[in-house]
Design an enzyme around this catalytic site. Structure first.
Site, PDB file in Angstrom:
ATOM      1  N   PHE A 285       0.845  -1.205   0.000  1.00  0.00           N
ATOM      2  CA  PHE A 285       0.000   0.000   0.000  1.00  0.00           C
ATOM      3  C   PHE A 285       0.874   1.247   0.000  1.00  0.00           C
ATOM      4  CE2 PHE A 285      -2.255   3.516   1.912  1.00  0.00           C
ATOM      5  CZ  PHE A 285      -3.467   3.492   1.238  1.00  0.00           C
TER       6      PHE A 285
ATOM      7  N   ASP B 136       9.111   2.295   1.794  1.00  0.00           N
ATOM      8  CA  ASP B 136       7.973   3.077   2.278  1.00  0.00           C
ATOM      9  C   ASP B 136       7.832   2.754   3.762  1.00  0.00           C
ATOM     10  OD1 ASP B 136       5.500   3.970   3.103  1.00  0.00           O
ATOM     11  OD2 ASP B 136       4.462   3.431   1.252  1.00  0.00           O
TER      12      ASP B 136
ATOM     13  N   LYS C 109       2.531   9.392   8.748  1.00  0.00           N
ATOM     14  CA  LYS C 109       1.782   8.962   9.927  1.00  0.00           C
ATOM     15  C   LYS C 109       2.387   9.477  11.243  1.00  0.00           C
ATOM     16  CE  LYS C 109      -1.016   5.456   7.929  1.00  0.00           C
ATOM     17  NZ  LYS C 109      -0.632   4.918   6.635  1.00  0.00           N
TER      18      LYS C 109
HETATM   19  C1  LIG Z   1      -0.812   5.355   5.255  1.00  0.00           C
HETATM   20  C2  LIG Z   1       0.189   4.926   4.282  1.00  0.00           C
HETATM   21  C3  LIG Z   1       0.425   5.650   3.105  1.00  0.00           C
HETATM   22  C4  LIG Z   1      -0.374   6.870   2.707  1.00  0.00           C
HETATM   23  O1  LIG Z   1      -0.220   7.927   3.593  1.00  0.00           O
HETATM   24  P1  LIG Z   1      -1.306   9.125   3.598  1.00  0.00           P
HETATM   25  O2  LIG Z   1      -0.787  10.105   4.594  1.00  0.00           O
HETATM   26  O3  LIG Z   1      -2.608   8.497   4.003  1.00  0.00           O
HETATM   27  O4  LIG Z   1      -1.356   9.670   2.223  1.00  0.00           O
HETATM   28  C5  LIG Z   1       1.431   5.197   2.253  1.00  0.00           C
HETATM   29  N1  LIG Z   1       2.148   4.111   2.553  1.00  0.00           N
HETATM   30  C6  LIG Z   1       1.958   3.394   3.676  1.00  0.00           C
HETATM   31  C7  LIG Z   1       2.819   2.214   3.954  1.00  0.00           C
HETATM   32  C8  LIG Z   1       0.954   3.766   4.569  1.00  0.00           C
HETATM   33  O5  LIG Z   1       0.736   3.024   5.666  1.00  0.00           O
END
Ligand SMILES: *Cc1c(COP(=O)(O)O)cnc(C)c1O
Length: 398
Positions: free
Chosen positions: A140, A225, A254
Site C-alpha cells: 500500500f 515506504d 503517519k
Molecule cells: C498510510 C500509508 C500511506 C499513505 O499515507 P497518507 O498520509 O494516508 O497519504 C502510504 N504508505 C503506507 C505504507 C501507509 O501506511
C-alpha cells in the site's frame, strides 16, 4: 449543549458528508492519551491510534505546546523560504537516519509521489530513460493516482483507469519474482518493510538483503515506504535498522506528525538530482508542521517511547499468543506496536463493531484480520484493559 441538540446538529452534517467509507455512528469530540470521547460523552480506548498516526497519544503536551508557540510566531512564510523549525528538523532527521537529504510534504501519498518522481528522474538521467518501478502485491502506497497504481491491492486494479503506467507488481517476500521482473526499463524497487494495510506482513531478512544486492548489481534504487513502520512504530526509529539494509530513498508519514498532516521523503546524497521546479507544493515544509514534527521527533529520540514500544509490543504478542487456542486465532504477528492476528471463524468487521459498542477501537485491515496499532505511549494496564474487552466480546460471539 444538551444531548438533544447535539443529535440535532449532527444529523444534517452527517448526511452532507460525501460517502467514501463506512463510519460508525459516533462523532468524536476530544482526546487525551489513549482515550477518545464522543459528543455524547462516551469514552473509547483507542487501539487504532488515529490509524497508526498518534505516536504520542491524543493531544500530547509536547505537540500542543509546539503548535501553540509556532502558531503565534509564524504559520507559513511560503515554501519559497527556509524557516527556523524546518532547518532544525531536517538536520535531526538526517542525523538520526542513514539519509542525507529530506523533502517535506503533508501526506504520505505525496511523499511517495516524490519518491516515484525522484526514481523516474534517476532513470531519466542515469539509466537511459528507465521508468518502471517494481512494487508488491498487497503493498500500500497511498490514494493519489500514481500511488494507487503503485499499490498492489487487487480491488483497485480496475479503478479510475487509465492507471499511471510503469508499475510491476510481484509477490511479497519472493526474491525470484523480483529478479525475473527486473529489465532494462526498471529504475527502482519500492516496498514496505512490513506491509501495514496488507495485514501486517513482515518482510524476511533474506528478501530485503536480496533486494539490496539486486539493486546494487543492476544499479537501480531501493525505496522503503516506512510511512507506517517508521518513527519508532516497530521498536527502532526505522524498521530498516532491524534488517541492517539501507534503502536509497525512504518515505515517512503517519507518526512523524503525531496526528498533524506531515510526511517526508529522504534520500542519499547521490540522489540530490531534482532540478529547479521538479517538485514542490504550497505546504512543503510549512512552519507549523515543522515545529510539530521537530517536537515529536525529539521526544521519540530522548524519551522512553521506543523502549516502551519494544516492551509493550512483546507483551501484547505474548498475551495474544496465549489466547490463540481459546479463541481460535491464527498467525499472531507483529513488530513493536504494529500487531495483527487472523480470526477465520467470524468477520473481523463484526468484532470491530462489537468492541466499539464496548468502548474499544480496533481496526480490520482485511476481512478476517484485526490490527492493533496503539500510541507508542501505551501502558501494560491499557493493554490488559483492551484484552479484557476483546476477550469478553469474543466470548459472546464464539
Ligand atoms: C498510510 C500509508 C500511506 C499513505 O499515507 P497518507 O498520509 O494516508 O497519504 C502510504 N504508505 C503506507 C505504507 C501507509 O501506511
Amino acid at each position: 449543549m444538551n444531548k438533544q441538540s447535539n443529535a440535532a446538529w449532527s444529523v444534517k452534517g452527517k448526511n452532507v458528508l460525501l460517502y467514501t467509507c463506512e463510519r460508525p455512528d459516533v462523532v468524536m469530540e476530544s482526546g487525551k492519551g489513549l482515550i477518545l470521547k464522543d459528543v455524547e460523552g462516551n469514552s473509547y480506548l483507542d487501539f487504532v491510534g488515529g490509524w497508526a498516526v498518534t505516536a504520542l497519544g491524543h493531544c500530547p503536551l509536547v505537540m500542543v505546546k509546539a503548535l501553540a508557540e509556532q502558531s503565534q510566531t509564524l504559520i507559513n512564510a511560503s515554501p519559497g523560504y527556509l524557516n527556523r523549525p524546518m532547518v532544525e528538523f531536517a538536520e535531526i532527521l538526517t542525523g538520526h537516519s542513514c539519509m542525507d537529504k529530506v523533502f517535506f510534504t503533508s501526506t504520505g501519498a505525496e511523499a511517495n509521489e516524490s519518491a516515484i518522481k525522484l526514481a523516474r528522474k534517476y532513470g531519466a538521467v542515469k539509466k537511459q530513460g528507465a521508468l518502471e518501478i517494481i512494487t508488491t502485491v498487497d503493498g500500500f502506497h497511498g490514494r493519489t493516482l500514481a500511488t494507487m497504481s503503485a499499490t498492489g491491492k487487487n480491488a483497485w486494479m480496475d479503478l479510475f483507469g487509465p492507471k499511471v503506467p510503469g508499475f510491476v507488481h510481484v509477490p511479497f517476500n519472493d526474491l525470484k519474482a523480483v529478479e525475473a521482473a527486473i529489465g532494462p526499463k526498471t529504475c527502482a524497487i519500492m516496498v514496505e518493510p512490513i506491509q501495514g494495510e496488507g495485514g501486517v506482513r513482515i518482510a524476511n531478512l533474506e528478501w530485503l538483503a536480496g533486494l539490496r544486492k539486486l539493486c546494487n548489481d543492476h544499479k537501480i534504487l531501493l525505496i522503503f515506504d516506512e510511512i507506517q513502520t517508521g518513527m519508532g512504530r516497530t521498536g527502532t526509529m526505522f524498521a530498516y535498522e532491524q534488517y541492517s539494509v539501507e534503502p536509497d530513498i525512504m518515505t515517512l508519514g503517519k507518526g512523524i506528525g503525531g496526528g498533524y498532516p506531515l510526511a517526508a521523503m529522504l534520500c542519499k546524497e547521490e540522489l540530490n538530482i531534482f532540478e529547479k521546479g521538479d517538485q514542490g507544493g504550497s505546504y512543503c515544509g510549512q512552519p507549523l508542521a515543522m515545529a510539530v514534527g521537530l517536537a515529536i521527533t525529539k521526544e521519540l529520540i530522548e524519551g522512553p517511547w521506543m523502549e516502551n514500544t519494544r516492551i509493550q509490543g512483546a507483551y501484547l504478542l505474548k498475551r495474544l499468543q496465549e489466547a490463540q487456542g481459546r479463541y481460535a486465532l491464527e498467525d499472531v504477528r507483529g513488530k513493536g506496536l504494529l500487531v495483527a492476528f487472523d480470526i477465520p471463524w467470524i468477520e473481523a468487521g463484526a468484532v470491530v463493531d462489537a468492541c466499539l459498542r464496548e468502548g474499544l477501537l480496533l481496526n480490520a485491515p482485511k476481512p478476517h484480520s484485526i490490527r492493533l496499532m496503539p500510541s507508542l505511549t501505551v501502558s501494560k494496564e491499557e493493554i490488559d484493559m483492551m484484552l479484557s474487552v476483546l476477550f469478553k466480546v469474543l466470548d459472546q460471539l464464539i
